[in-house]
Design an enzyme around this catalytic site. Structure first.
Site, PDB file in Angstrom:
ATOM      1  N   ASN A   7       1.166  -1.215  -0.237  1.00 54.05           N
ATOM      2  CA  ASN A   7       0.087  -0.124   0.012  1.00 54.05           C
ATOM      3  C   ASN A   7       0.879   1.321  -0.109  1.00 54.05           C
ATOM      4  OD1 ASN A   7      -1.425   2.313   1.227  1.00 54.05           O
ATOM      5  ND2 ASN A   7      -3.050   0.798   1.654  1.00 54.05           N
ATOM      6  N   HIS A  10       1.072   6.135   1.760  1.00 46.73           N
ATOM      7  CA  HIS A  10       1.877   7.293   2.416  1.00 46.73           C
ATOM      8  C   HIS A  10       3.245   7.788   1.798  1.00 46.73           C
ATOM      9  CE1 HIS A  10      -0.837   7.048   5.713  1.00 46.73           C
ATOM     10  NE2 HIS A  10      -0.514   5.626   5.620  1.00 46.73           N
ATOM     11  N   ARG A  18       4.378  18.690   1.027  1.00 48.00           N
ATOM     12  CA  ARG A  18       5.099  19.759   0.540  1.00 48.00           C
ATOM     13  C   ARG A  18       4.225  20.285  -0.817  1.00 48.00           C
ATOM     14  NH1 ARG A  18      10.564  21.317   1.182  1.00 48.00           N
ATOM     15  NH2 ARG A  18      10.804  21.234   3.507  1.00 48.00           N
ATOM     16  N   HIS A  43      -5.572   3.845  -1.553  1.00 49.79           N
ATOM     17  CA  HIS A  43      -7.090   4.124  -0.996  1.00 49.79           C
ATOM     18  C   HIS A  43      -7.254   5.381  -1.344  1.00 49.79           C
ATOM     19  CE1 HIS A  43      -9.531   4.056   2.982  1.00 49.79           C
ATOM     20  NE2 HIS A  43     -10.048   4.530   1.964  1.00 49.79           N
ATOM     21  N   ARG A  45      -9.388   8.102  -0.596  1.00 50.92           N
ATOM     22  CA  ARG A  45     -10.172   8.510   0.593  1.00 50.92           C
ATOM     23  C   ARG A  45     -11.036  10.046   0.213  1.00 50.92           C
ATOM     24  NH1 ARG A  45      -8.638   6.365   5.809  1.00 50.92           N
ATOM     25  NH2 ARG A  45     -10.193   7.662   6.694  1.00 50.92           N
ATOM     26  N   ARG A  49      -6.727  12.788   1.366  1.00 49.44           N
ATOM     27  CA  ARG A  49      -5.709  13.214   2.107  1.00 49.44           C
ATOM     28  C   ARG A  49      -4.381  12.687   1.692  1.00 49.44           C
ATOM     29  NH1 ARG A  49      -7.170   9.857   7.552  1.00 49.44           N
ATOM     30  NH2 ARG A  49      -9.046  10.904   7.199  1.00 49.44           N
ATOM     31  N   HIS A  50      -4.326  11.633   1.088  1.00 43.14           N
ATOM     32  CA  HIS A  50      -3.116  11.147   0.328  1.00 43.14           C
ATOM     33  C   HIS A  50      -3.097  11.095  -1.105  1.00 43.14           C
ATOM     34  CE1 HIS A  50      -4.904   7.413   1.469  1.00 43.14           C
ATOM     35  NE2 HIS A  50      -4.626   7.478   2.884  1.00 43.14           N
ATOM     36  N   GLU A  69      -8.920   0.681  -2.673  1.00 43.96           N
ATOM     37  CA  GLU A  69      -9.688   0.450  -1.557  1.00 43.96           C
ATOM     38  C   GLU A  69     -10.462   1.960  -1.674  1.00 43.96           C
ATOM     39  OE1 GLU A  69      -7.375   1.030   1.775  1.00 43.96           O
ATOM     40  OE2 GLU A  69      -6.333  -1.065   1.477  1.00 43.96           O
ATOM     41  N   THR A 100      -8.244   3.542   8.544  1.00 43.03           N
ATOM     42  CA  THR A 100      -9.279   2.760   8.736  1.00 43.03           C
ATOM     43  C   THR A 100      -9.451   1.845  10.224  1.00 43.03           C
ATOM     44  OG1 THR A 100      -8.999   2.180   6.309  1.00 43.03           O
ATOM     45  CG2 THR A 100     -10.926   1.166   7.367  1.00 43.03           C
ATOM     46  N   GLU A 150     -10.993  -9.192   3.276  1.00 37.34           N
ATOM     47  CA  GLU A 150      -9.591  -9.069   4.187  1.00 37.34           C
ATOM     48  C   GLU A 150      -9.727  -8.735   5.404  1.00 37.34           C
ATOM     49  OE1 GLU A 150      -7.071  -6.142   2.204  1.00 37.34           O
ATOM     50  OE2 GLU A 150      -6.207  -5.441   3.902  1.00 37.34           O
ATOM     51  N   HIS A 191      -3.551  -4.329   7.802  1.00 35.57           N
ATOM     52  CA  HIS A 191      -3.665  -3.472   9.017  1.00 35.57           C
ATOM     53  C   HIS A 191      -2.713  -3.439   9.994  1.00 35.57           C
ATOM     54  CE1 HIS A 191      -5.137   0.281  10.785  1.00 35.57           C
ATOM     55  NE2 HIS A 191      -5.626   0.448   9.636  1.00 35.57           N
ATOM     56  N   GLY A 192      -1.720  -2.391   9.942  1.00 32.72           N
ATOM     57  CA  GLY A 192      -1.217  -2.297  10.968  1.00 32.72           C
ATOM     58  C   GLY A 192       0.008  -3.445  11.179  1.00 32.72           C
ATOM     59  N   HIS A 214       1.875   1.262   5.835  1.00 30.08           N
ATOM     60  CA  HIS A 214       2.536   2.376   6.819  1.00 30.08           C
ATOM     61  C   HIS A 214       3.939   1.599   7.071  1.00 30.08           C
ATOM     62  CE1 HIS A 214       3.369   4.581  10.475  1.00 30.08           C
ATOM     63  NE2 HIS A 214       2.947   5.604   9.711  1.00 30.08           N
TER      64      HIS A 214
END
Ligand code: PXP
Length: 238
Positions: A7, A10, A18, A43, A45, A49-50, A69, A100, A150, A191-192, A214
């Site tokens: 993913n 990020h 920037r 993803h 969103r 935001r990304h 996603e 999420t 998932e 996730h995580g 991440h």
């Protein structure tokens, strides 16, 4: 053989800090595949935001397996159908969350999910539902006719990171993975995840794909994207 989806949300987070063009998610998508990722996840969103619409447009034109996603709303579904990624994972989305926070409320959204899954399958897009590890949601996922689920691994990842007892959560995930597999649903996890939690979950034979973001992007700052993908692949593919 288990697969690794990287993913790259990020990468876009760093770029957006920037408001410039570097680092470019398109470029990192290509590199991640070259370094051994089996697919790329992004993803889109609602608050952008990304990943931005332009990123999705460009990355979906690459000849690499793309997992998109999205939250469950009509606008997102239309964007997804326009860009035709190979795979779609439907996720819950709340504006204020950092990431999420849990799986979908399958019961509450049953009708909507079934309708969206049908639309994607018509376009030959592989579908996945992001679910909490509980059997009722998996039973209902089968009724929705999704190709994959998932399993949200946020809870077990946190327990492992904080050196707490994770055995009950692991049991739940194992049982759910076996149950989904017995219903003919392909099982993914995400996730995580980091090295440790991936190692614990990689022992579950029924989990066929890991989607990790991440940690991989963060670790790449330290040891390089090529090295982190190599290490994670070694964990999940041996
Ligand atoms: N899988 C799903 C469905 C997600 O929503 C996310 C977060 O966007 C991930 C995997 C990746 O999570 P992380 O960035 O914590 O590895």
């Amino acid at each position: 053989m288990k697969r690794l989806g990287v993913n790259i949300d990020h990468v876009a987070t760093v770029r957006n800090a920037r408001g410039e063009k570097h680092p470019d998610p398109l470029n990192i998508a290509r590199k991640a595949i070259k370094f051994g990722a089996d697919s790329i996840t992004i993803h889109l969103r609602e608050d952008r935001r990304h990943i931005k619409d332009e990123d999705l447009k460009k990355i979906s034109k690459l000849k690499i397996p793309l997992n998109l996603e999205i939250g469950c709303n009509q606008k997102m579904i239309e964007i997804a159908l326009r860009n035709k990624p190979n795979f779609i994972c439907l996720v819950p989305e709340k504006r204020r969350e950092l990431t999420t926070e849990g799986g979908l409320n399958i019961e509450k959204n049953f009708k909507k999910l079934k309708y969206f899954v049908k639309k994607f399958k018509k376009k030959k897009i592989r579908t996945s539902l992001f679910v909490n590890p509980n059997k009722k949601d998996i039973f209902n996922s089968k009724k929705i006719n999704t190709d994959c689920i998932e399993i949200h691994t946020g809870k077990i990842s946190n327990l492992i990171k904080n050196k707490k007892n994770y055995i009950n959560e692991l049991k739940k995930i194992k049982q759910c993975a076996k149950y989904a597999n017995s219903l003919g649903i392909e099982v993914h996890a995400g996730h995580g995840l980091d090295y440790k939690s991936t190692k614990v979950l990689a022992k579950i034979a029924e989990i066929k794909e890991f989607n990790i973001g991440h940690f991989i992007i963060g670790e790449a700052i330290s040891i390089g994207l090529k090295n982190v993908i190599k290490l994670i692949n070694k964990i999940i593919k041996n």
